[in-house]
Design a protein around this motif. Structure first.
Motif, PDB file in Angstrom:
ATOM      1  N   VAL A   1       2.862  14.891  -2.216  1.00 12.02           N
ATOM      2  CA  VAL A   1       3.108  15.469  -3.539  1.00 12.02           C
ATOM      3  C   VAL A   1       2.934  16.979  -3.454  1.00 12.02           C
ATOM      4  N   PRO A   2       4.019  17.734  -3.698  1.00 10.72           N
ATOM      5  CA  PRO A   2       3.961  19.171  -3.492  1.00 10.72           C
ATOM      6  C   PRO A   2       3.499  19.993  -4.691  1.00 10.72           C
ATOM      7  N   ASP A   3       3.588  19.456  -5.889  1.00 16.33           N
ATOM      8  CA  ASP A   3       3.411  20.290  -7.079  1.00 16.33           C
ATOM      9  C   ASP A   3       2.122  20.007  -7.843  1.00 16.33           C
ATOM     10  N   ILE A   4       1.039  19.812  -7.128  1.00 19.18           N
ATOM     11  CA  ILE A   4      -0.237  19.537  -7.795  1.00 19.18           C
ATOM     12  C   ILE A   4      -0.733  20.763  -8.556  1.00 19.18           C
ATOM     13  N   THR A   5      -0.319  21.950  -8.160  1.00 22.71           N
ATOM     14  CA  THR A   5      -0.783  23.167  -8.830  1.00 22.71           C
ATOM     15  C   THR A   5       0.119  23.585  -9.983  1.00 22.71           C
ATOM     16  N   ALA A   6       1.147  22.798 -10.267  1.00 21.42           N
ATOM     17  CA  ALA A   6       2.031  23.120 -11.396  1.00 21.42           C
ATOM     18  C   ALA A   6       1.254  23.015 -12.708  1.00 21.42           C
ATOM     19  N   LYS A   7       1.745  23.704 -13.701  1.00 19.75           N
ATOM     20  CA  LYS A   7       1.078  23.689 -15.009  1.00 19.75           C
ATOM     21  C   LYS A   7       1.224  22.303 -15.642  1.00 19.75           C
ATOM     22  N   PRO A   8       0.122  21.756 -16.188  1.00 17.95           N
ATOM     23  CA  PRO A   8       0.205  20.436 -16.823  1.00 17.95           C
ATOM     24  C   PRO A   8       1.012  20.490 -18.122  1.00 17.95           C
TER      25      PRO A   8
ATOM     26  N   LEU B   1       0.858  -1.182   0.000  1.00 16.29           N
ATOM     27  CA  LEU B   1       0.000   0.000   0.000  1.00 16.29           C
ATOM     28  C   LEU B   1       0.892   1.229   0.000  1.00 16.29           C
ATOM     29  N   ARG B   2       0.816   1.964  -1.081  1.00 11.19           N
ATOM     30  CA  ARG B   2       1.527   3.237  -1.174  1.00 11.19           C
ATOM     31  C   ARG B   2       0.498   4.342  -1.098  1.00 11.19           C
ATOM     32  N   VAL B   3       0.741   5.311  -0.245  1.00  8.98           N
ATOM     33  CA  VAL B   3      -0.200   6.409  -0.033  1.00  8.98           C
ATOM     34  C   VAL B   3       0.420   7.686  -0.569  1.00  8.98           C
ATOM     35  N   PHE B   4      -0.339   8.379  -1.401  1.00 14.46           N
ATOM     36  CA  PHE B   4       0.074   9.677  -1.921  1.00 14.46           C
ATOM     37  C   PHE B   4      -0.908  10.716  -1.408  1.00 14.46           C
ATOM     38  N   ALA B   5      -0.395  11.734  -0.783  1.00 11.03           N
ATOM     39  CA  ALA B   5      -1.225  12.826  -0.277  1.00 11.03           C
ATOM     40  C   ALA B   5      -0.796  14.100  -0.982  1.00 11.03           C
ATOM     41  N   LEU B   6      -1.741  14.950  -1.267  1.00 17.82           N
ATOM     42  CA  LEU B   6      -1.446  16.195  -1.961  1.00 17.82           C
ATOM     43  C   LEU B   6      -1.221  17.298  -0.945  1.00 17.82           C
ATOM     44  N   ALA B   7      -0.157  18.060  -1.150  1.00 18.92           N
ATOM     45  CA  ALA B   7       0.167  19.163  -0.246  1.00 18.92           C
ATOM     46  C   ALA B   7      -0.222  20.474  -0.900  1.00 18.92           C
ATOM     47  N   ASN B   8      -0.733  21.373  -0.092  1.00 20.95           N
ATOM     48  CA  ASN B   8      -1.109  22.687  -0.597  1.00 20.95           C
ATOM     49  C   ASN B   8       0.069  23.649  -0.592  1.00 20.95           C
ATOM     50  N   LYS B   9       0.955  23.500   0.374  1.00 22.45           N
ATOM     51  CA  LYS B   9       2.077  24.425   0.501  1.00 22.45           C
ATOM     52  C   LYS B   9       3.387  23.660   0.480  1.00 22.45           C
ATOM     53  N   ARG B  10       4.271  24.067  -0.396  1.00 23.08           N
ATOM     54  CA  ARG B  10       5.553  23.389  -0.567  1.00 23.08           C
ATOM     55  C   ARG B  10       6.413  23.461   0.698  1.00 23.08           C
ATOM     56  N   ASP B  11       6.299  24.534   1.464  1.00 24.81           N
ATOM     57  CA  ASP B  11       7.159  24.711   2.631  1.00 24.81           C
ATOM     58  C   ASP B  11       6.673  23.939   3.856  1.00 24.81           C
ATOM     59  N   GLU B  12       5.536  23.243   3.756  1.00 31.47           N
ATOM     60  CA  GLU B  12       5.018  22.483   4.887  1.00 31.47           C
ATOM     61  C   GLU B  12       4.945  20.989   4.584  1.00 31.47           C
ATOM     62  N   LEU B  13       5.844  20.482   3.723  1.00 30.92           N
ATOM     63  CA  LEU B  13       5.808  19.085   3.324  1.00 30.92           C
ATOM     64  C   LEU B  13       6.044  18.144   4.499  1.00 30.92           C
ATOM     65  N   GLU B  14       7.016  18.463   5.334  1.00 30.61           N
ATOM     66  CA  GLU B  14       7.329  17.602   6.475  1.00 30.61           C
ATOM     67  C   GLU B  14       6.156  17.537   7.450  1.00 30.61           C
TER      68      GLU B  14
END
Length: 162
Positions: free
Chosen positions: A48-55, A12-25
């Motif tokens: 995952v920190p870069d969900i808002t990056a341009k596709p 089981l691998r879990v991926f969570a989306l982060a809203n702010k890059r500076d709060e990853l930890e």
């Protein structure tokens, strides 16, 4: 699922989306704590920190091809749910870009998985047209292993005590 023979040896691998890059930890610790409270054993946890990056342009072209037959520039057809208007695309551009990026991340990290579980996008009545919503679903599932799309009803069904 892990009690069934077919799935017992799966990781089981879990991926969570982060809203702010500076709060990853912090996000990582919070998600690990939540999984531990529910006694969910996992092999890997990635925030995952870069969900808002341009596709990527190829992903954008794929999406455009999905909705091409349903596009309209006519403002009078915006209430008709069989068309996707320019106004609608502009109004929910950020949400659409999020689904485009999510597709890229799914292909990158989960294309070899036995099964993928993804939160179902929430359709907003009178805001998201049917063709656009179905294009989002196609983005998430095309060329992927079996996907289980899950959605709750905003009612808590699990209780944990800290």
């Amino acid at each position: 699922m892990c009690t069934k023979r077919n799935w017992s040896s799966c990781k089981l691998r879990v991926f969570a989306l982060a809203n702010k890059r500076d709060e990853l930890e912090l996000e990582h610790r919070n998600m690990a704590s939540l999984l531990a409270k529910f006694r969910i054993d996992y092999t890997d946890l990635q925030v995952v920190p870069d969900i808002t990056a341009k596709p990527q342009e190829s992903t954008q072209r794929f999406f455009d091809s999905l909705i091409a037959d349903f596009r309209t520039e006519d403002k009078a057809n915006t209430s008709d749910s069989v068309y996707v208007s320019d106004a609608e695309l502009l109004a929910i551009k950020d949400k659409t870009n999020r689904h485009l990026r999510l597709r890229e991340l799914l292909l990158e990290h989960s294309s070899e998985a036995n099964m993928v579980v993804v939160t179902l996008p929430i359709p907003r009545k009178n805001i998201v047209s049917a063709p656009l919503y179905l294009a989002w679903l196609e983005l998430l599932t095309k060329d992927m292993p079996p996907i289980l799309l899950v959605r709750g009803n905003q009612t808590s069904v699990l209780t944990f005590y800290s």
